[in-house]
Design a protein around this motif. Structure first.
Motif, mmCIF file in Angstrom:
data_model
loop_
_atom_site.group_PDB
_atom_site.id
_atom_site.type_symbol
_atom_site.label_atom_id
_atom_site.label_comp_id
_atom_site.label_asym_id
_atom_site.label_seq_id
_atom_site.Cartn_x
_atom_site.Cartn_y
_atom_site.Cartn_z
ATOM 1 N N PHE A 109 0.711 -1.211 -0.015
ATOM 2 C CA PHE A 109 0.200 -0.068 -0.023
ATOM 3 C C PHE A 109 0.793 1.249 0.050
ATOM 4 C CE2 PHE A 109 -1.674 3.568 2.395
ATOM 5 C CZ PHE A 109 -2.803 3.737 1.851
ATOM 6 N N ASN A 110 1.744 1.240 1.141
ATOM 7 C CA ASN A 110 2.527 2.518 1.079
ATOM 8 C C ASN A 110 3.605 2.543 -0.253
ATOM 9 O OD1 ASN A 110 1.995 3.197 3.545
ATOM 10 N ND2 ASN A 110 3.473 1.879 4.597
ATOM 11 N N LEU A 111 4.235 1.682 -0.999
ATOM 12 C CA LEU A 111 4.740 1.712 -1.917
ATOM 13 C C LEU A 111 3.847 2.355 -3.146
ATOM 14 C CD1 LEU A 111 6.949 -1.683 -2.197
ATOM 15 C CD2 LEU A 111 7.592 0.646 -2.057
ATOM 16 N N LEU A 112 2.767 1.936 -3.327
ATOM 17 C CA LEU A 112 1.696 2.097 -4.535
ATOM 18 C C LEU A 112 1.407 3.601 -4.254
ATOM 19 C CD1 LEU A 112 0.346 1.374 -7.046
ATOM 20 C CD2 LEU A 112 -1.585 0.427 -5.586
ATOM 21 N N LYS A 113 0.984 4.000 -3.325
ATOM 22 C CA LYS A 113 0.131 5.434 -2.823
ATOM 23 C C LYS A 113 1.399 6.249 -2.882
ATOM 24 C CE LYS A 113 -3.200 7.665 -1.182
ATOM 25 N NZ LYS A 113 -4.213 7.954 -1.721
ATOM 26 N N THR A 114 2.419 5.971 -2.596
ATOM 27 C CA THR A 114 3.711 7.080 -2.741
ATOM 28 C C THR A 114 3.876 7.233 -4.370
ATOM 29 O OG1 THR A 114 4.762 6.344 -0.528
ATOM 30 C CG2 THR A 114 6.056 7.639 -2.218
ATOM 31 N N TYR A 115 4.011 5.997 -5.038
ATOM 32 C CA TYR A 115 4.287 5.840 -6.487
ATOM 33 C C TYR A 115 3.118 6.875 -7.119
ATOM 34 C CZ TYR A 115 4.717 4.249 -11.298
ATOM 35 O OH TYR A 115 4.735 4.462 -12.620
ATOM 36 N N GLU B 209 5.485 -7.752 -10.064
ATOM 37 C CA GLU B 209 5.289 -6.724 -11.309
ATOM 38 C C GLU B 209 4.991 -5.378 -10.491
ATOM 39 O OE1 GLU B 209 1.853 -7.714 -13.896
ATOM 40 O OE2 GLU B 209 2.446 -9.707 -13.780
ATOM 41 N N LEU B 210 4.290 -5.301 -9.440
ATOM 42 C CA LEU B 210 4.031 -4.004 -8.720
ATOM 43 C C LEU B 210 5.287 -3.538 -8.264
ATOM 44 C CD1 LEU B 210 0.872 -3.178 -7.083
ATOM 45 C CD2 LEU B 210 2.658 -3.086 -5.527
ATOM 46 N N VAL C 131 6.784 0.424 -9.492
ATOM 47 C CA VAL C 131 6.999 1.604 -8.558
ATOM 48 C C VAL C 131 8.656 1.642 -8.505
ATOM 49 C CG1 VAL C 131 4.828 1.448 -7.426
ATOM 50 C CG2 VAL C 131 6.835 0.440 -6.517
ATOM 51 N N GLY C 132 9.462 1.060 -9.435
ATOM 52 C CA GLY C 132 10.936 1.208 -9.369
ATOM 53 C C GLY C 132 11.467 0.532 -8.047
ATOM 54 N N LYS C 133 11.173 -0.409 -7.633
ATOM 55 C CA LYS C 133 11.623 -1.205 -6.652
ATOM 56 C C LYS C 133 11.921 -2.547 -6.888
ATOM 57 C CE LYS C 133 10.864 2.326 -3.719
ATOM 58 N NZ LYS C 133 11.927 3.034 -2.958
ATOM 59 N N ALA C 134 13.019 -3.300 -6.262
ATOM 60 C CA ALA C 134 13.207 -4.485 -6.360
ATOM 61 C C ALA C 134 12.733 -5.336 -5.243
ATOM 62 C CB ALA C 134 14.905 -4.727 -6.533
ATOM 63 N N PRO C 135 11.958 -6.562 -5.348
ATOM 64 C CA PRO C 135 11.350 -7.149 -4.227
ATOM 65 C C PRO C 135 12.532 -7.976 -3.691
ATOM 66 C CG PRO C 135 10.801 -7.945 -6.346
ATOM 67 C CD PRO C 135 11.546 -6.857 -6.714
ATOM 68 N N ILE C 136 13.167 -7.553 -2.548
ATOM 69 C CA ILE C 136 13.822 -8.595 -1.770
ATOM 70 C C ILE C 136 13.341 -9.458 -0.850
ATOM 71 C CG2 ILE C 136 16.388 -8.630 -0.751
ATOM 72 C CD1 ILE C 136 16.683 -7.420 -3.467
ATOM 73 N N ILE C 137 13.437 -10.707 -0.748
ATOM 74 C CA ILE C 137 12.673 -11.375 0.071
ATOM 75 C C ILE C 137 13.743 -12.241 0.904
ATOM 76 C CG2 ILE C 137 11.028 -13.427 0.433
ATOM 77 C CD1 ILE C 137 9.661 -12.544 -2.064
ATOM 78 N N GLN C 138 13.673 -12.158 2.202
ATOM 79 C CA GLN C 138 14.715 -12.927 2.968
ATOM 80 C C GLN C 138 14.071 -13.595 3.884
ATOM 81 O OE1 GLN C 138 17.216 -9.681 4.135
ATOM 82 N NE2 GLN C 138 16.596 -10.177 6.369
ATOM 83 N N PHE C 139 14.409 -14.649 4.455
ATOM 84 C CA PHE C 139 13.618 -15.457 5.433
ATOM 85 C C PHE C 139 14.537 -15.531 6.924
ATOM 86 C CE2 PHE C 139 11.759 -16.737 1.319
ATOM 87 C CZ PHE C 139 10.423 -16.817 1.684
#
Length: 119
Positions: A23-29, A68-69, A73-81
């Motif tokens: 939400f924050n990413l999309l709203k800011t974008y 995709e989202l 918005v120009g971000k790379a989705p970095i997932i860590q566990f």
């Protein structure tokens, strides 16, 4: 009431955490680029109602749509566990650092401290 460990083990907690982040990413974008929900929907190849759901916090998405989202918005989705124990240990350390009193050093101004004598 759940304790912190129970909360961290809850899928709902993590889904909500990711939804808030998206939400924050999309709203800011959208604000920075002066875009409407319809324009964002066209860019993502989804319906405007899907974008509305994201902005209302009432959505679940596939990993591919999340990627995709993020890229939109120009971000790379970095997932860590991490283990729940690692998260709790890091939170405890952070809380301890925030609570720990800060010592101030008193700068000497070149004058020795006055001597007090008791007779």
């Amino acid at each position: 009431m759940k304790n912190r460990e129970d909360l961290l083990r809850s899928p709902t907690y993590w889904l909500t955490d990711v939804q808030i982040e998206v939400f924050n990413l999309l709203k800011t974008y959208m604000e920075e680029n002066n875009l409407t929900q319809k324009q964002v929907a066209e860019k993502l190849n989804v319906s405007p109602s899907y974008v509305s759901q994201i902005l209302n916090g009432n959505f679940n998405f596939t990993i591919s749509k999340l990627i995709e989202l993020a890229l939109l918005v120009g971000k790379a989705p970095i997932i860590q566990f991490e283990t729940i124990e690692q998260i709790m240990k890091a939170e405890a350390a952070q809380m301890q650092a925030e609570v720990k009193p800060k010592r101030r050093k008193v700068a000497s101004q070149g004058n020795p401290a006055p001597k007090i004598s008791v007779n």
